[in-house]
Design a protein around this motif. Structure first.
Motif, mmCIF file in Angstrom:
data_model
loop_
_atom_site.group_PDB
_atom_site.id
_atom_site.type_symbol
_atom_site.label_atom_id
_atom_site.label_comp_id
_atom_site.label_asym_id
_atom_site.label_seq_id
_atom_site.Cartn_x
_atom_site.Cartn_y
_atom_site.Cartn_z
ATOM 1 N N HIS A 135 0.852 -1.164 0.026
ATOM 2 C CA HIS A 135 -0.130 0.098 0.037
ATOM 3 C C HIS A 135 0.863 1.184 0.074
ATOM 4 O O HIS A 135 1.463 1.602 0.859
ATOM 5 C CB HIS A 135 -0.875 0.108 1.336
ATOM 6 C CG HIS A 135 -2.010 1.040 1.164
ATOM 7 N ND1 HIS A 135 -3.025 1.044 1.611
ATOM 8 C CD2 HIS A 135 -1.754 2.354 0.919
ATOM 9 C CE1 HIS A 135 -3.722 2.278 1.815
ATOM 10 N NE2 HIS A 135 -3.103 2.899 1.104
ATOM 11 N N HIS A 165 1.146 5.171 -2.320
ATOM 12 C CA HIS A 165 0.670 5.937 -3.496
ATOM 13 C C HIS A 165 1.789 6.609 -4.072
ATOM 14 O O HIS A 165 2.226 7.839 -3.716
ATOM 15 C CB HIS A 165 -0.377 7.170 -2.627
ATOM 16 C CG HIS A 165 -1.467 6.367 -1.929
ATOM 17 N ND1 HIS A 165 -2.375 5.791 -2.764
ATOM 18 C CD2 HIS A 165 -1.496 6.205 -0.605
ATOM 19 C CE1 HIS A 165 -3.225 5.095 -1.581
ATOM 20 N NE2 HIS A 165 -2.643 5.549 -0.635
ATOM 21 N N HIS A 185 -4.742 -0.265 7.681
ATOM 22 C CA HIS A 185 -4.683 0.483 8.740
ATOM 23 C C HIS A 185 -5.119 -0.002 9.978
ATOM 24 O O HIS A 185 -5.721 0.740 10.918
ATOM 25 C CB HIS A 185 -5.359 1.991 8.386
ATOM 26 C CG HIS A 185 -5.168 2.509 6.838
ATOM 27 N ND1 HIS A 185 -4.141 2.532 6.468
ATOM 28 C CD2 HIS A 185 -6.068 3.173 6.091
ATOM 29 C CE1 HIS A 185 -4.267 2.981 5.131
ATOM 30 N NE2 HIS A 185 -5.373 3.355 5.064
#
Ligand SMILES: [Zn+2]
Lengths: 84, 281
Positions: free
Chosen positions: B7, B9, B170
């Motif tokens: 994960h 970006h 998360h």
């Protein structure tokens, strides 16, 4: 999966770091109180959240991190998604 | 040690970050669609974003020998605009058969509102109809516990959902059990101040075990650390955890989860020929 280090080894590694963090926390509470001699914070819930979290740190529980998280969490209502 | 950041970006990071990650052992990343820092004005804005995620970003990653995968959705912050969200959900299937698209994500809740819940359910419906994996964003700070419980409730509402095809991201000390006990995969985000630290992530693995769990940096345009997974590896090594155990969390687990996607084609690093497309000037 249990940790591979003994409690003594962990304490040796963490002692100075924890000491520094507790000092930082104590100084932060002092700083807020010093600036708030006339009780401006009044109804702000955050100081009491911090104090309750501090109490958990001082307790003898094994799930302190989880319990501290819950102090800073909004409540959940079961059944929120069921039509009534 | 080889690792995968499941994960991150990368669209928000510079090419130097790919290169530093590669030097630290990163062989693959997966990049969920997220908020750009402003609300996009039209479905075409998302179409261009999805082109960037599926066309240019894999090319840029390949310059450093990193394999790039992605997830598509409209994020929870922009889901407050229900009509735009529905246009985006209707457009997503144009991209679902592209190489490297692993599924729908990161969908979830942000402020735990009704509109967010509506669009979350519609994304799940799309994933079920198109047989896609799902990657879920859970809210931060005071909203996390309530939001994670609401997300689990909505997933359990839909009996088409197979928990082993869903990753709840998360997670922290107070939400990891909610995800694991229902059979979902979960991930911990190593992020300065507002999420998990490498030490707390290592604690959670000591307590809850290393099955169906992974760690990521969620590096983005905010204050974040794209080398957070190597920090976690270092923390585990300092604790005396053998590399084979660490490798399960940072490499084998993401591979096991991603392998369920029909678009997941992975060249293991010992056979990967490092095809580099020429970098543009
Ligand atoms: Zn993200």
């Amino acid at each position: 999966m249990a940790g591979a280090m003994t409690a003594n080894e962990i304490l040796d590694r963490l002692f100075l770091e924890m000491r520094a963090r507790i000092l930082e926390l104590a100084a932060s509470f002092d700083r807020i109180d010093r600036a708030d001699s006339d009780d401006h914070l009044g109804e702000d819930p955050r100081p009491s959240q911090l104090r309750r979290a501090n109490d958990i740190v001082n307790s003898g529980r094994y799930d302190r991190a989880e319990q501290v998280q819950m102090i800073f969490s909004d409540p959940y209502q079961a059944g929120w998604n069921r039509p009534d | 040690m080889y690792y995968i950041d499941p994960h991150v970006h990368m669209i928000s990071r510079v090419t130097d970050d790919y290169e530093r990650m590669a030097r630290m052992g990163c062989v693959a990343v997966s990049e969920p669609a997220f908020w750009a820092g402003f609300d996009r004005g039209s479905v075409d804005g998302f179409r261009d974003y999805f082109r960037q995620l599926t066309e240019f970003e894999p090319t840029r990653a390949s310059w450093s020998g990193i394999q790039h995968y992605t997830w598509l959705c409209i994020n929870a912050k922009e889901a407050e605009n229900v009509s735009l969200s529905r246009e985006v959900i209707a457009m997503i299937p144009e991209f679902l058969n592209r190489p490297g698209v692993l599924g729908i994500g990161e969908i979830g809740l942000n402020k735990n509102t009704q509109n967010e819940a509506t669009i979350f359910r519609e994304h799940v419906d799309l994933a079920m109809k198109t047989r896609e994996l799902i990657l879920i964003h859970t809210p931060h700070l005071e909203d996390k516990y309530k939001g994670t419980r609401m997300i689990v409730d909505m997933l359990l509402e839909d009996d088409r959902v197979e928990p082993e095809r869903v990753l709840i991201d998360h997670v922290e000390e107070h939400t990891v059990r909610l995800a694991k006990e229902e059979g979902f995969w979960c991930a911990m985000t190593l992020y300065p101040v507002t999420k998990c630290t490498p030490a707390r992530a290592a604690d959670i693995i000591e307590i809850y075990g290393d099955d169906r769990i992974m760690v990521n940096s969620a590096g983005d345009w905010g204050p974040s650390q794209p080398l957070a997974v190597p920090d976690f590896i270092q923390e585990m090594r300092r604790r005396g955890v053998p590399d084979s155990k660490i490798m399960k969390v940072v490499y084998e687990n993401p591979l096991e989860f991603f392998s369920q996607s029909r678009n997941f084609q992975f060249d293991p690093p010992d056979t990967f020929p490092m095809p580099r497309e020429a970098a543009v000037d």
